[in-house]
Design an enzyme around this catalytic site. Sequence first.
Site, PDB file in Angstrom:
ATOM      1  N   ASN A   1       0.850  -1.078  -0.103  1.00 18.45           N
ATOM      2  CA  ASN A   1       0.059   0.037  -0.008  1.00 18.45           C
ATOM      3  C   ASN A   1       0.870   1.335  -0.004  1.00 18.45           C
ATOM      4  O   ASN A   1       1.516   1.624   1.085  1.00 18.45           O
ATOM      5  CB  ASN A   1      -0.883  -0.187   1.332  1.00 18.45           C
ATOM      6  CG  ASN A   1      -1.712   1.097   1.360  1.00 18.45           C
ATOM      7  OD1 ASN A   1      -1.966   1.850   0.417  1.00 18.45           O
ATOM      8  ND2 ASN A   1      -2.268   1.543   2.484  1.00 18.45           N
ATOM      9  N   TRP A   2       0.964   1.763  -1.203  1.00 18.76           N
ATOM     10  CA  TRP A   2       2.016   2.857  -1.284  1.00 18.76           C
ATOM     11  C   TRP A   2       1.495   4.457  -0.561  1.00 18.76           C
ATOM     12  O   TRP A   2       2.113   5.355  -0.775  1.00 18.76           O
ATOM     13  CB  TRP A   2       2.313   3.322  -2.790  1.00 18.76           C
ATOM     14  CG  TRP A   2       3.350   1.955  -3.192  1.00 18.76           C
ATOM     15  CD1 TRP A   2       4.080   1.040  -2.325  1.00 18.76           C
ATOM     16  CD2 TRP A   2       4.095   1.864  -4.382  1.00 18.76           C
ATOM     17  NE1 TRP A   2       4.947   0.528  -3.216  1.00 18.76           N
ATOM     18  CE2 TRP A   2       4.829   0.936  -4.492  1.00 18.76           C
ATOM     19  CE3 TRP A   2       3.623   2.638  -5.760  1.00 18.76           C
ATOM     20  CZ2 TRP A   2       5.299   0.511  -5.568  1.00 18.76           C
ATOM     21  CZ3 TRP A   2       4.299   2.139  -6.852  1.00 18.76           C
ATOM     22  CH2 TRP A   2       5.232   0.934  -6.641  1.00 18.76           C
ATOM     23  N   LYS A   3      -0.100   4.114  -0.374  1.00 13.24           N
ATOM     24  CA  LYS A   3      -0.536   5.612   0.081  1.00 13.24           C
ATOM     25  C   LYS A   3      -0.251   6.640  -1.178  1.00 13.24           C
ATOM     26  O   LYS A   3      -0.041   6.393  -2.198  1.00 13.24           O
ATOM     27  CB  LYS A   3       0.119   5.789   1.418  1.00 13.24           C
ATOM     28  CG  LYS A   3      -0.190   4.507   2.427  1.00 13.24           C
ATOM     29  CD  LYS A   3       0.068   5.031   3.638  1.00 13.24           C
ATOM     30  CE  LYS A   3      -0.209   3.672   4.731  1.00 13.24           C
ATOM     31  NZ  LYS A   3      -0.005   3.884   6.023  1.00 13.24           N
TER      32      LYS A   3
ATOM     33  N   HIS B   1      -9.601   1.591   4.512  1.00 15.99           N
ATOM     34  CA  HIS B   1      -8.262   1.645   5.172  1.00 15.99           C
ATOM     35  C   HIS B   1      -8.433   2.806   6.181  1.00 15.99           C
ATOM     36  O   HIS B   1      -9.331   3.803   6.233  1.00 15.99           O
ATOM     37  CB  HIS B   1      -7.212   2.234   4.412  1.00 15.99           C
ATOM     38  CG  HIS B   1      -6.039   2.525   4.908  1.00 15.99           C
ATOM     39  ND1 HIS B   1      -5.350   3.384   5.624  1.00 15.99           N
ATOM     40  CD2 HIS B   1      -5.003   1.130   5.029  1.00 15.99           C
ATOM     41  CE1 HIS B   1      -4.119   3.174   6.145  1.00 15.99           C
ATOM     42  NE2 HIS B   1      -3.951   1.909   5.494  1.00 15.99           N
TER      43      HIS B   1
ATOM     44  N   GLU C   1      -7.030   5.121   7.283  1.00 17.67           N
ATOM     45  CA  GLU C   1      -6.489   6.598   6.888  1.00 17.67           C
ATOM     46  C   GLU C   1      -7.849   7.465   6.340  1.00 17.67           C
ATOM     47  O   GLU C   1      -8.105   8.337   6.148  1.00 17.67           O
ATOM     48  CB  GLU C   1      -5.407   6.838   5.999  1.00 17.67           C
ATOM     49  CG  GLU C   1      -4.096   6.789   6.903  1.00 17.67           C
ATOM     50  CD  GLU C   1      -3.058   6.077   6.330  1.00 17.67           C
ATOM     51  OE1 GLU C   1      -2.863   6.057   4.912  1.00 17.67           O
ATOM     52  OE2 GLU C   1      -2.051   5.444   6.940  1.00 17.67           O
TER      53      GLU C   1
ATOM     54  N   GLU D   1      -5.750  -4.208  10.763  1.00 21.07           N
ATOM     55  CA  GLU D   1      -4.934  -3.192  10.866  1.00 21.07           C
ATOM     56  C   GLU D   1      -5.279  -2.332  12.087  1.00 21.07           C
ATOM     57  O   GLU D   1      -5.689  -1.222  11.946  1.00 21.07           O
ATOM     58  CB  GLU D   1      -4.883  -2.301   9.557  1.00 21.07           C
ATOM     59  CG  GLU D   1      -4.289  -2.998   8.418  1.00 21.07           C
ATOM     60  CD  GLU D   1      -3.668  -1.958   7.393  1.00 21.07           C
ATOM     61  OE1 GLU D   1      -2.671  -2.521   7.173  1.00 21.07           O
ATOM     62  OE2 GLU D   1      -4.146  -0.993   7.236  1.00 21.07           O
TER      63      GLU D   1
ATOM     64  N   GLY E   1       2.371   2.678  10.694  1.00 24.67           N
ATOM     65  CA  GLY E   1       3.243   3.694  10.461  1.00 24.67           C
ATOM     66  C   GLY E   1       3.966   4.386  11.886  1.00 24.67           C
ATOM     67  O   GLY E   1       4.794   5.237  11.629  1.00 24.67           O
TER      68      GLY E   1
ATOM     69  N   SER F   1       3.157  -1.635  10.606  1.00 22.45           N
ATOM     70  CA  SER F   1       4.761  -1.827  10.810  1.00 22.45           C
ATOM     71  C   SER F   1       5.262  -2.989  10.545  1.00 22.45           C
ATOM     72  O   SER F   1       6.001  -3.614  11.084  1.00 22.45           O
ATOM     73  CB  SER F   1       4.823  -1.224  12.212  1.00 22.45           C
ATOM     74  OG  SER F   1       4.538  -0.008  12.406  1.00 22.45           O
TER      75      SER F   1
ATOM     76  N   GLY G   1       2.871  -1.004   3.995  1.00 21.47           N
ATOM     77  CA  GLY G   1       2.875   0.464   3.757  1.00 21.47           C
ATOM     78  C   GLY G   1       4.655   0.635   3.556  1.00 21.47           C
ATOM     79  O   GLY G   1       4.998   0.496   2.769  1.00 21.47           O
ATOM     80  N   GLY G   2       4.877   1.452   4.673  1.00 23.73           N
ATOM     81  CA  GLY G   2       6.191   2.010   4.819  1.00 23.73           C
ATOM     82  C   GLY G   2       7.364   0.983   3.978  1.00 23.73           C
ATOM     83  O   GLY G   2       8.185   1.173   2.861  1.00 23.73           O
TER      84      GLY G   2
HETATM   85  P1  PGA Z   1       2.846   0.747   7.621  1.00 22.78           P
HETATM   86  O1  PGA Z   1       1.258   0.632   7.028  1.00 22.78           O
HETATM   87  O2  PGA Z   1       3.346  -0.637   7.088  1.00 22.78           O
HETATM   88  O3  PGA Z   1       3.672   1.792   7.144  1.00 22.78           O
HETATM   89  O4  PGA Z   1       2.633   0.734   9.122  1.00 22.78           O
HETATM   90  C1  PGA Z   1       0.334  -0.203   6.617  1.00 22.78           C
HETATM   91  C2  PGA Z   1      -0.946   0.196   6.139  1.00 22.78           C
HETATM   92  O5  PGA Z   1      -1.308   1.501   6.348  1.00 22.78           O
HETATM   93  O6  PGA Z   1      -1.400  -0.380   5.401  1.00 22.78           O
END
Ligand code: PGA
Length: 255
Positions: A8-10, A94, A96, A166, A172, A212, A233-234
């Site tokens: 997930n590159w956001k 998600h 966010e 999640e 993050g 994470s 994500g990251g």
């Molecule tokens: P993260 O994000 O791996 O950077 O914690 C995961 C996500 O938001 O799907």
Amino acid sequence: MELIIAANWKMHKNAAETAAFCHAIRRNEADFTGVEVLICPPFTALAAAAAALEGSTVKLGAQNMHFEHQGAFTGEVAAPMLLEYGVEYVIVGHSERRHLMGEDDRQVGQKVKAALESGLKPILCVGETEKEREQSLTEKVLEKQLSGALEGLDPGTTGSLVVAYEPVWAIGTGRAASTDDAESAALLIRQFFQNKLGINASSGLRIQYGGSVKADNIGSFVALPSVCGALVGGASLEADAFRALIQAARKAEKS
Ligand code: PGA
């Protein structure tokens, strides 16, 4: 069940950066056997990703969609538009989007239904905030989110649905959930599916952990009996790091 690892590159990467990443990652795709790998770039990079991944086993996902097929919805993107680019999966709900964009359980449910009806595979995200966790509300929150998301779904139609647990406080932050917490959440999710949609829908359900996830902790999550992949994500933004993460997952799953 086959592991599913989604990047997930956001709101990261333009078209050129996306193409470079996709070319880099597919050089090693022979090593991904047994893992379904997918990249979810921003909408504006889908065309570049689709071109760079042509003929690859690495699949394409989107980060969001609207539940209507077309109409006066300024700024939104519909399922048929995603399908045009060879998108197979779509992240829905998600945290966010729930917490920063105000998406509620009803909208999430409409999106899940629309995705399934369009032939897209939804990755439904659920998870509690830190405050909810401190108040011991995790189970209630997950049940409420799942109930909204599965509203009105016909049990026979959910075969392609993936759920990502999640916890919001783990996203993050570098502070992943414990494996015990991830396993109990996954068990609760599977049980919910069984109660609501029956044994067939629940036994085939793939549940990811997200928050994470990195190469050095993914092994402990995919080794859990109820977890079969990750939403990342990251640690998915850099091709070498993402490749290492996929390798670590394969190793842990086989051992
Ligand atoms: P993260 O994000 O791996 O950077 O914690 C995961 C996500 O938001 O799907």
